[in-house]
Motif scaffolding. Sequence first.
Motif, PDB file in Angstrom:
ATOM      1  N   GLN A  36      52.909  39.104  35.172  1.00  0.00           N
ATOM      2  CA  GLN A  36      52.846  38.168  36.292  1.00  0.00           C
ATOM      3  C   GLN A  36      52.043  36.932  35.883  1.00  0.00           C
ATOM      4  O   GLN A  36      50.966  37.068  35.294  1.00  0.00           O
ATOM      5  N   PRO A  37      52.523  35.723  36.190  1.00  0.00           N
ATOM      6  CA  PRO A  37      51.848  34.515  35.702  1.00  0.00           C
ATOM      7  C   PRO A  37      50.458  34.299  36.288  1.00  0.00           C
ATOM      8  O   PRO A  37      49.606  33.675  35.645  1.00  0.00           O
ATOM      9  N   ASP A  38      50.199  34.809  37.498  1.00  0.00           N
ATOM     10  CA  ASP A  38      48.940  34.501  38.173  1.00  0.00           C
ATOM     11  C   ASP A  38      48.016  35.691  38.350  1.00  0.00           C
ATOM     12  O   ASP A  38      46.933  35.554  38.930  1.00  0.00           O
ATOM     13  N   SER A  39      48.423  36.866  37.882  1.00  0.00           N
ATOM     14  CA  SER A  39      47.595  38.045  38.118  1.00  0.00           C
ATOM     15  C   SER A  39      47.657  39.011  36.940  1.00  0.00           C
ATOM     16  O   SER A  39      48.588  38.980  36.128  1.00  0.00           O
ATOM     17  N   VAL A  40      46.638  39.870  36.876  1.00  0.00           N
ATOM     18  CA  VAL A  40      46.554  40.917  35.862  1.00  0.00           C
ATOM     19  C   VAL A  40      46.537  42.255  36.589  1.00  0.00           C
ATOM     20  O   VAL A  40      45.881  42.396  37.629  1.00  0.00           O
ATOM     21  N   HIS A  41      47.264  43.237  36.051  1.00  0.00           N
ATOM     22  CA  HIS A  41      47.311  44.573  36.651  1.00  0.00           C
ATOM     23  C   HIS A  41      46.926  45.600  35.586  1.00  0.00           C
ATOM     24  O   HIS A  41      47.569  45.677  34.536  1.00  0.00           O
ATOM     25  N   LEU A  42      45.884  46.364  35.866  1.00  0.00           N
ATOM     26  CA  LEU A  42      45.422  47.416  34.974  1.00  0.00           C
ATOM     27  C   LEU A  42      45.814  48.758  35.573  1.00  0.00           C
ATOM     28  O   LEU A  42      45.471  49.046  36.722  1.00  0.00           O
ATOM     29  N   ARG A  43      46.519  49.584  34.815  1.00  0.00           N
ATOM     30  CA  ARG A  43      46.878  50.924  35.273  1.00  0.00           C
ATOM     31  C   ARG A  43      45.859  51.897  34.678  1.00  0.00           C
ATOM     32  O   ARG A  43      45.776  52.064  33.467  1.00  0.00           O
ATOM     33  N   CYS A  44      45.058  52.520  35.541  1.00  0.00           N
ATOM     34  CA  CYS A  44      43.913  53.316  35.101  1.00  0.00           C
ATOM     35  C   CYS A  44      44.037  54.771  35.551  1.00  0.00           C
ATOM     36  O   CYS A  44      44.597  55.053  36.613  1.00  0.00           O
ATOM     37  N   THR A  65      32.249  51.522  47.449  1.00  0.00           N
ATOM     38  CA  THR A  65      31.636  50.740  46.369  1.00  0.00           C
ATOM     39  C   THR A  65      31.752  51.376  44.983  1.00  0.00           C
ATOM     40  O   THR A  65      31.026  51.005  44.079  1.00  0.00           O
ATOM     41  N   LEU A  66      32.643  52.340  44.801  1.00  0.00           N
ATOM     42  CA  LEU A  66      32.686  53.019  43.510  1.00  0.00           C
ATOM     43  C   LEU A  66      33.218  52.134  42.386  1.00  0.00           C
ATOM     44  O   LEU A  66      32.784  52.231  41.247  1.00  0.00           O
ATOM     45  N   TRP A  67      34.191  51.293  42.697  1.00  0.00           N
ATOM     46  CA  TRP A  67      34.762  50.406  41.689  1.00  0.00           C
ATOM     47  C   TRP A  67      33.918  49.137  41.679  1.00  0.00           C
ATOM     48  O   TRP A  67      34.057  48.270  42.538  1.00  0.00           O
ATOM     49  N   SER A  68      33.032  49.019  40.694  1.00  0.00           N
ATOM     50  CA  SER A  68      31.994  47.990  40.777  1.00  0.00           C
ATOM     51  C   SER A  68      32.329  46.691  40.064  1.00  0.00           C
ATOM     52  O   SER A  68      32.040  45.613  40.567  1.00  0.00           O
ATOM     53  N   THR A  69      32.946  46.766  38.869  1.00  0.00           N
ATOM     54  CA  THR A  69      33.082  45.559  38.056  1.00  0.00           C
ATOM     55  C   THR A  69      34.339  45.624  37.192  1.00  0.00           C
ATOM     56  O   THR A  69      34.696  46.687  36.698  1.00  0.00           O
ATOM     57  N   VAL A  70      34.963  44.470  37.007  1.00  0.00           N
ATOM     58  CA  VAL A  70      35.969  44.299  35.967  1.00  0.00           C
ATOM     59  C   VAL A  70      35.442  43.247  34.999  1.00  0.00           C
ATOM     60  O   VAL A  70      34.965  42.192  35.417  1.00  0.00           O
ATOM     61  N   LEU A  71      35.502  43.549  33.718  1.00  0.00           N
ATOM     62  CA  LEU A  71      35.036  42.619  32.697  1.00  0.00           C
ATOM     63  C   LEU A  71      36.192  42.309  31.767  1.00  0.00           C
ATOM     64  O   LEU A  71      36.819  43.212  31.221  1.00  0.00           O
ATOM     65  N   GLU A  72      36.483  41.032  31.592  1.00  0.00           N
ATOM     66  CA  GLU A  72      37.494  40.605  30.619  1.00  0.00           C
ATOM     67  C   GLU A  72      36.796  40.011  29.411  1.00  0.00           C
ATOM     68  O   GLU A  72      35.829  39.259  29.545  1.00  0.00           O
ATOM     69  N   PRO A 275      42.091  34.741  35.359  1.00  0.00           N
ATOM     70  CA  PRO A 275      41.184  33.602  35.153  1.00  0.00           C
ATOM     71  C   PRO A 275      41.844  32.517  34.311  1.00  0.00           C
ATOM     72  O   PRO A 275      42.700  32.807  33.464  1.00  0.00           O
ATOM     73  N   ALA A 276      41.437  31.287  34.535  1.00  0.00           N
ATOM     74  CA  ALA A 276      42.014  30.170  33.781  1.00  0.00           C
ATOM     75  C   ALA A 276      41.526  30.208  32.341  1.00  0.00           C
ATOM     76  O   ALA A 276      40.349  30.479  32.068  1.00  0.00           O
ATOM     77  N   GLY A 277      42.440  29.919  31.408  1.00  0.00           N
ATOM     78  CA  GLY A 277      42.081  29.816  29.998  1.00  0.00           C
ATOM     79  C   GLY A 277      41.794  31.158  29.355  1.00  0.00           C
ATOM     80  O   GLY A 277      41.667  32.184  30.013  1.00  0.00           O
ATOM     81  N   GLY A 278      41.684  31.152  28.045  1.00  0.00           N
ATOM     82  CA  GLY A 278      41.310  32.361  27.319  1.00  0.00           C
ATOM     83  C   GLY A 278      42.498  33.239  26.988  1.00  0.00           C
ATOM     84  O   GLY A 278      43.447  33.328  27.733  1.00  0.00           O
ATOM     85  N   ASN A 279      42.410  33.897  25.857  1.00  0.00           N
ATOM     86  CA  ASN A 279      43.414  34.859  25.416  1.00  0.00           C
ATOM     87  C   ASN A 279      42.831  36.252  25.598  1.00  0.00           C
ATOM     88  O   ASN A 279      41.935  36.645  24.864  1.00  0.00           O
ATOM     89  N   LEU A 280      43.315  36.996  26.580  1.00  0.00           N
ATOM     90  CA  LEU A 280      42.744  38.308  26.887  1.00  0.00           C
ATOM     91  C   LEU A 280      42.884  39.247  25.692  1.00  0.00           C
ATOM     92  O   LEU A 280      43.968  39.474  25.188  1.00  0.00           O
TER      93      LEU A 280
END
Length: 290
Positions: A36-44, A65-72, A275-280
């Motif tokens: 998707q051009p505007d979103s990221v989906h993580l299957r966990c 509050t269990l899911w606290s942070t996503v870090l790219e 997020p804008a910019g960057g190569n994940l």
Amino acid sequence: GTARSQSSKEEYIVNFSNVLDPGSLRLVINTIDLSQPDSVHLRCSVIDQDGRHVSGLAPSTALPTLWSTVLERYTDGGVKLDDFRVNEVRNDSAPAFSSMFVIDYSASMSEDITTVLLALVKVTGMWRPALDDYSIIQFDQRVKTALYRATDRDAIESLIPFYKLGGMTAFYSASQRGIRDIAASEKDRVVILVTDGVDNASTLSANDVVREARTANARMYIIGLAHADKPVLEQIAGQTGGRLYFPNRATELDSIFTNIYLMNNLYYNVSYARPAGGNLREAEVQLTLP
């Protein structure tokens, strides 16, 4: 005929409320979807110390509050994201999928082939007949599409007997055929390769298989037995969004096949604006457990 084995995916699933040691849980990111051009989906998946998939962890009034942070992480840094959504996908709401089993029938598989088939019968009993389908390719140096998009596990009875194959090993060619066979499916596409050797009969390469899988948007899960070519299989699985398993013995196939099924039928979808910019390069999701 093929002997029957009773399937029970429930033994591989536990609700979070029944987890005795929450601190032992581990979170695994199975796939990162950037389609998707505007979103990221993580299957966990969340796994307990016994290897069971943990359900009941999606945010709610009881578990806010269990899911606290996503870090790219990027080639030039990283970013912490606090604005993301989590939803739990369960068997009844999971997308329909087409699975292609690519099974090695070369001579060296003679001791393990019965165990492979018993595990296959068991896991295909978990399929949702109204939604899912499975195909089977049998191969030595020859490649045979034995079943195509079946929905009933009784179809496994029609497989070619081992004594009619049992030659060399062409898993590149067999994988390419399997990917092409299910490429037209409008469902999620999964290829599961089982092999115990090194390819000594294909005119293709690992890169050809990876390109084919990416073009078809098919994930490849690979089970390497005995003296299988681990570096090559690891490359194919890693570059197609799948995973490599290297069990000590073929009897572990029951749990491996079931794990693959559950990764595609019981998981948490973590989504957020790209997020804008960057190569994940990497993504990390953190759980804060009581």
